[in-house]
Design an enzyme around this catalytic site. Structure first.
Site: not given
Ligand code: NAD
Length: 296
Positions: A140, A152
């Site tokens: 994480h 994490e």
């Molecule tokens: P985001 O929406 O910015 O990006 C997600 C990406 O995944 C998109 O580009 C989408 O096209 C792609 N995607 C969707 N389905 C897919 C597939 N089948 N194959 C390949 N790519 C695919 O989301 P994010 O904010 O980057 O979050 C991503 C992960 O990180 C989540 O699990 C979220 O909980 C976690 N996270 C986010 C944060 C934050 O602050 N944004 C912090 C820690 C953890």
């Protein structure tokens, strides 16, 4: 020694994760469903590397080498065929992650470690869909990934000790500081952060204080760099709601029940920075923090 990393999902987190691995000499394949998010991610990585060069944290050569370390692919099976570690950073949706992990498990090389950057979904549940639950772990990263030191590291119920040790030493190679935790709802970061944010929203809902007063108390009184309401806007109010629901459902304890004001704001599409309005309003032309009219 792990050298080849595949990152699935090139959004906010995926591009940051690719950036730090590439900057530290790893070969990174960034994967997304089509070309548009991959191009956007490469442009973001280049811009962020350039910022490090302008701050003299990196040389121009190091920036160019980092960019050369990244390739992209829209075909998941092809993109992970040489991976020693896959990090999934796709959209936070349980069904989607289970589908992706089933596919990765079938296509990734035998000894490949499978990690997820999920904020709240059970590592044990994700691992159980694969044929190698002992090789599945949570990594994480925090947003923005190139800046934030913490990773994490979450052990699922079946995660093997050697896998945890490998991931811990990898985090250190990236200059990050790992903290190992076990797999229970919200892990540690969100189990502690989200109730604080929820309590701040309850304080506003019950008119104990206004938006600025609540954030000022926590910034100046507790030395938090950002108040909880501003932080909630930054994270996304929909994301905060979804994590609180995971805590509430996972523990069955009413103390995690999301504040009705948060539920209303998400229903109304007021999601914080990404929608232009949450507890504050956001516009490209005004960088000042302005309390939303609804709370003046
Ligand atoms: P985001 O929406 O910015 O990006 C997600 C990406 O995944 C998109 O580009 C989408 O096209 C792609 N995607 C969707 N389905 C897919 C597939 N089948 N194959 C390949 N790519 C695919 O989301 P994010 O904010 O980057 O979050 C991503 C992960 O990180 C989540 O699990 C979220 O909980 C976690 N996270 C986010 C944060 C934050 O602050 N944004 C912090 C820690 C953890």
């Amino acid at each position: 020694m792990i050298k080849n990393i595949s990152v699935i999902g090139a959004g906010t987190m995926g591009n940051g994760i690719a950036h730090v691995f590439a900057q530290n000499g790893f070969a990174v394949t960034l994967i997304d469903i089509n070309q548009a998010p991959l191009e956007k991610a490469l442009a973001t990585i280049e811009k962020n590397l350039e910022r490090q060069v302008s701050k003299e944290l990196l040389t121009a050569d190091q920036k160019n080498n980092a960019l050369k370390n990244i390739s992209t692919n829209t075909d998941l099976n092809m993109g992970i065929k040489n991976a020693e570690l896959v990090i999934e950073a796709a959209t936070e949706n349980t069904e989607l992650k289970l589908k992706i992990f089933k596919q990765i498990d079938e296509a990734a090389p035998k000894g490949c470690i499978l990690a997820t950057n999920t904020s709240s979904i059970s590592i044990t549940k994700i691992a159980a869909i694969t044929s190698r639950p002992e090789m599945v772990i949570g990594m994480h990263f925090m947003n923005p990934v190139p800046v934030m030191k913490l990773v994490e590291v979450i052990n699922g119920y079946a995660t093997a000790k050697e896998v945890t040790d490998t991931i811990l030493s990898l985090c250190k190679q990236l200059g990050k500081v790992p903290a190992t935790v076990n797999d229970y709802p919200g892990f540690i970061a969100n189990r502690i952060l989200m109730p604080m944010i929820n309590e701040a929203i309850y304080s506003l809902y019950e008119s104990v204080a206004g938006v600025e007063e609540i954030d000022t108390v926590m910034k100046l009184g507790m030395a938090h760099p950002m108040g909880p309401l501003q932080l909630a806007d930054f994270i996304g109010l929909d994301t905060c709601l979804s994590i609180l629901n995971v805590l509430h459902n996972g523990f069955g304890n009413p103390k995690y029940a999301p504040c009705p004001l948060l539920v209303n704001m998400v229903t109304a599409g007021k999601l914080g920075v990404k929608s232009g309005e949450g507890f504050y309003t956001y516009s490209a032309s005004n960088k000042e923090l302005v309390v939303s009219n609804r709370f003046k």
